[in-house]
Design a protein around this motif. Structure first.
Motif, PDB file in Angstrom:
ATOM      1  N   PHE A 154       5.603   4.975  -6.112  1.00 59.90           N
ATOM      2  CA  PHE A 154       4.684   3.848  -6.291  1.00 59.90           C
ATOM      3  C   PHE A 154       5.452   2.572  -6.595  1.00 59.90           C
ATOM      4  N   ALA A 155       6.399   2.675  -7.536  1.00 59.15           N
ATOM      5  CA  ALA A 155       7.174   1.502  -7.931  1.00 59.15           C
ATOM      6  C   ALA A 155       7.977   0.954  -6.747  1.00 59.15           C
ATOM      7  N   ALA A 156       8.568   1.856  -5.970  1.00 61.04           N
ATOM      8  CA  ALA A 156       9.354   1.417  -4.812  1.00 61.04           C
ATOM      9  C   ALA A 156       8.469   0.830  -3.729  1.00 61.04           C
ATOM     10  N   ALA A 157       7.315   1.447  -3.494  1.00 68.34           N
ATOM     11  CA  ALA A 157       6.409   0.979  -2.443  1.00 68.34           C
ATOM     12  C   ALA A 157       5.826  -0.384  -2.768  1.00 68.34           C
ATOM     13  N   LEU A 158       5.625  -0.659  -4.053  1.00 74.56           N
ATOM     14  CA  LEU A 158       5.066  -1.950  -4.447  1.00 74.56           C
ATOM     15  C   LEU A 158       5.966  -3.090  -3.998  1.00 74.56           C
ATOM     16  N   ALA A 159       7.273  -2.932  -4.206  1.00 73.08           N
ATOM     17  CA  ALA A 159       8.212  -3.972  -3.776  1.00 73.08           C
ATOM     18  C   ALA A 159       8.433  -3.929  -2.268  1.00 73.08           C
ATOM     19  N   ALA A 160       8.535  -2.724  -1.713  1.00 64.46           N
ATOM     20  CA  ALA A 160       8.834  -2.597  -0.282  1.00 64.46           C
ATOM     21  C   ALA A 160       7.719  -3.136   0.592  1.00 64.46           C
ATOM     22  N   SER A 161       6.466  -2.957   0.172  1.00 63.53           N
ATOM     23  CA  SER A 161       5.331  -3.382   0.999  1.00 63.53           C
ATOM     24  C   SER A 161       5.078  -4.884   0.916  1.00 63.53           C
ATOM     25  N   PHE A 162       5.829  -5.578   0.066  1.00 64.10           N
ATOM     26  CA  PHE A 162       5.709  -7.031  -0.012  1.00 64.10           C
ATOM     27  C   PHE A 162       6.968  -7.739   0.470  1.00 64.10           C
ATOM     28  N   ARG A 163       8.113  -7.014   0.469  1.00 62.73           N
ATOM     29  CA  ARG A 163       9.350  -7.731   0.778  1.00 62.73           C
ATOM     30  C   ARG A 163      10.368  -6.965   1.609  1.00 62.73           C
ATOM     31  N   TRP A 164      10.603  -5.679   1.307  1.00 63.38           N
ATOM     32  CA  TRP A 164      11.807  -5.027   1.800  1.00 63.38           C
ATOM     33  C   TRP A 164      11.662  -4.251   3.093  1.00 63.38           C
ATOM     34  N   ASN A 165      10.482  -3.750   3.407  1.00 60.28           N
ATOM     35  CA  ASN A 165      10.338  -2.888   4.576  1.00 60.28           C
ATOM     36  C   ASN A 165       9.281  -3.470   5.512  1.00 60.28           C
ATOM     37  N   ALA A 166       9.701  -3.882   6.701  1.00 58.35           N
ATOM     38  CA  ALA A 166       8.797  -4.570   7.635  1.00 58.35           C
ATOM     39  C   ALA A 166       7.608  -3.696   8.030  1.00 58.35           C
ATOM     40  N   LYS A 167       7.846  -2.406   8.212  1.00 61.61           N
ATOM     41  CA  LYS A 167       6.750  -1.515   8.604  1.00 61.61           C
ATOM     42  C   LYS A 167       5.734  -1.344   7.490  1.00 61.61           C
ATOM     43  N   LEU A 168       6.212  -1.263   6.266  1.00 56.99           N
ATOM     44  CA  LEU A 168       5.294  -1.126   5.142  1.00 56.99           C
ATOM     45  C   LEU A 168       4.554  -2.431   4.869  1.00 56.99           C
ATOM     46  N   ILE A 169       5.221  -3.539   5.076  1.00 59.41           N
ATOM     47  CA  ILE A 169       4.556  -4.843   4.936  1.00 59.41           C
ATOM     48  C   ILE A 169       3.406  -4.943   5.931  1.00 59.41           C
ATOM     49  N   ALA A 170       3.672  -4.551   7.187  1.00 54.17           N
ATOM     50  CA  ALA A 170       2.634  -4.596   8.216  1.00 54.17           C
ATOM     51  C   ALA A 170       1.492  -3.636   7.881  1.00 54.17           C
ATOM     52  N   LEU A 171       1.826  -2.442   7.371  1.00 57.75           N
ATOM     53  CA  LEU A 171       0.803  -1.464   7.014  1.00 57.75           C
ATOM     54  C   LEU A 171      -0.072  -1.977   5.883  1.00 57.75           C
ATOM     55  N   TYR A 172       0.556  -2.523   4.854  1.00 58.78           N
ATOM     56  CA  TYR A 172      -0.206  -3.042   3.711  1.00 58.78           C
ATOM     57  C   TYR A 172      -1.142  -4.167   4.143  1.00 58.78           C
ATOM     58  N   ARG A 173      -0.644  -5.079   4.955  1.00 66.98           N
ATOM     59  CA  ARG A 173      -1.470  -6.212   5.397  1.00 66.98           C
ATOM     60  C   ARG A 173      -2.624  -5.729   6.277  1.00 66.98           C
ATOM     61  N   ARG A 174      -2.352  -4.751   7.130  1.00 65.35           N
ATOM     62  CA  ARG A 174      -3.415  -4.235   8.004  1.00 65.35           C
ATOM     63  C   ARG A 174      -4.518  -3.565   7.194  1.00 65.35           C
ATOM     64  N   LEU A 175      -4.132  -2.800   6.189  1.00 66.06           N
ATOM     65  CA  LEU A 175      -5.127  -2.090   5.384  1.00 66.06           C
ATOM     66  C   LEU A 175      -5.954  -3.047   4.525  1.00 66.06           C
ATOM     67  N   THR A 176      -5.281  -4.004   3.892  1.00 66.82           N
ATOM     68  CA  THR A 176      -6.027  -4.949   3.055  1.00 66.82           C
ATOM     69  C   THR A 176      -6.903  -5.866   3.903  1.00 66.82           C
ATOM     70  N   ALA A 177      -6.429  -6.200   5.098  1.00 61.92           N
ATOM     71  CA  ALA A 177      -7.252  -7.020   5.990  1.00 61.92           C
ATOM     72  C   ALA A 177      -8.508  -6.267   6.427  1.00 61.92           C
ATOM     73  N   ALA A 178      -8.413  -4.929   6.456  1.00 63.51           N
ATOM     74  CA  ALA A 178      -9.561  -4.099   6.827  1.00 63.51           C
ATOM     75  C   ALA A 178     -10.485  -3.838   5.638  1.00 63.51           C
ATOM     76  N   GLY A 179     -10.153  -4.429   4.487  1.00 61.79           N
ATOM     77  CA  GLY A 179     -11.012  -4.290   3.316  1.00 61.79           C
ATOM     78  C   GLY A 179     -10.613  -3.224   2.331  1.00 61.79           C
ATOM     79  N   LYS A 180      -9.466  -2.594   2.537  1.00 68.01           N
ATOM     80  CA  LYS A 180      -9.027  -1.557   1.609  1.00 68.01           C
ATOM     81  C   LYS A 180      -8.533  -2.205   0.309  1.00 68.01           C
ATOM     82  N   PRO A 181      -8.859  -1.614  -0.842  1.00 74.45           N
ATOM     83  CA  PRO A 181      -8.362  -2.138  -2.117  1.00 74.45           C
ATOM     84  C   PRO A 181      -6.844  -2.047  -2.205  1.00 74.45           C
ATOM     85  N   HIS A 182      -6.266  -2.856  -3.079  1.00 73.17           N
ATOM     86  CA  HIS A 182      -4.810  -2.893  -3.242  1.00 73.17           C
ATOM     87  C   HIS A 182      -4.239  -1.509  -3.545  1.00 73.17           C
TER      88      HIS A 182
END
Length: 213
Positions: A154-182
């Motif tokens: 969880f701790a690693a994913a929090l930073a990776a999905s905002f800065r370090w991993n392009a695929k996780l950044i894209a996944l996080y943005r896609r899910l939140t754009a679809a209305g999924k909670p943080h």
């Protein structure tokens, strides 16, 4: 009966690596020291007496020094074994997985790289389970699994999905754009990160960053 059951076994897994048991005990101590530091920080925030606050601040510095030293000793002990060192490097190669998280996965998930993506997610307690009954369709949720390694992910994913991993950044943005909670999006990113790690260990080749389409 035992022989009959053995003949029906499709997959035979290797026994647990005895080396990892000692490493797991050492890692637990390191995690406890980390929790102690958090407790001392909480005391500092709520203490109004400058003298007592200084005591807690001194303890924080002392425990941080111990934490750094003990973690270095653990990593050095792991790297004494060529196969474990190689696996640790593969895990850490995934963007967003730091050395601390890589050690937690290596030590607490000896199955990494040897089981399917669904199985590894379930072992970490990151696989979604349904809550359906008759015609009712309930919300999916995670449960059980190995809490300590899940916290590290969880701790690693929090930073990776905002800065370090392009695929996780894209996944996080896609899910939140679809209305999924943080939190739901973060769980999905932690699960995907673990799947990435499982894949690179299975293949035996380091992670290669690729921009998402």
């Amino acid at each position: 009966m035992i022989a009959a059951c053995a003949t029906e076994t499709r997959v035979v897994h290797a026994p647990p690596d005895p080396r990892l048991a000692a490493f797991a005990m050492h890692l637990t101590v390191i995690e406890q020291i980390t929790q102690d530091i958090v407790c001392f920080k909480t005391r500092c925030e709520t203490c109004r007496d400058p003298r007592l606050r200084q005591i807690w601040q001194d303890r924080i510095l002392q425990f941080k020094a111990v934490l750094k030293a003990e973690f270095a000793i653990l990593v050095q002990a792991i790297r004494q074994h060529a196969d474990l060192a190689r696996r640790l490097d593969l895990i850490e190669s995934v963007n967003g997985v730091g050395l601390r998280t890589a050690v937690a996965i290596l030590v607490r998930m000896p199955e990494i790289g040897r089981v399917s993506r669904e199985h590894i997610a379930s072992l970490a307690g990151l696989a979604p389970f349904d809550d359906d009954s008759a015609e009712r369709v309930g919300a999916r949720h995670i449960r059980d699994g190995r809490a300590r390694v899940r916290s590290s992910l969880f701790a690693a994913a929090l930073a990776a999905s905002f800065r370090w991993n392009a695929k996780l950044i894209a996944l996080y943005r896609r899910l939140t754009a679809a209305g999924k909670p943080h939190k739901v999006a973060l769980v999905a990113c932690a699960r995907k990160m673990l799947i990435f790690v499982n894949t690179v260990v299975q293949r035996g080749t380091p992670w290669v960053e690729q921009q998402p389409a």
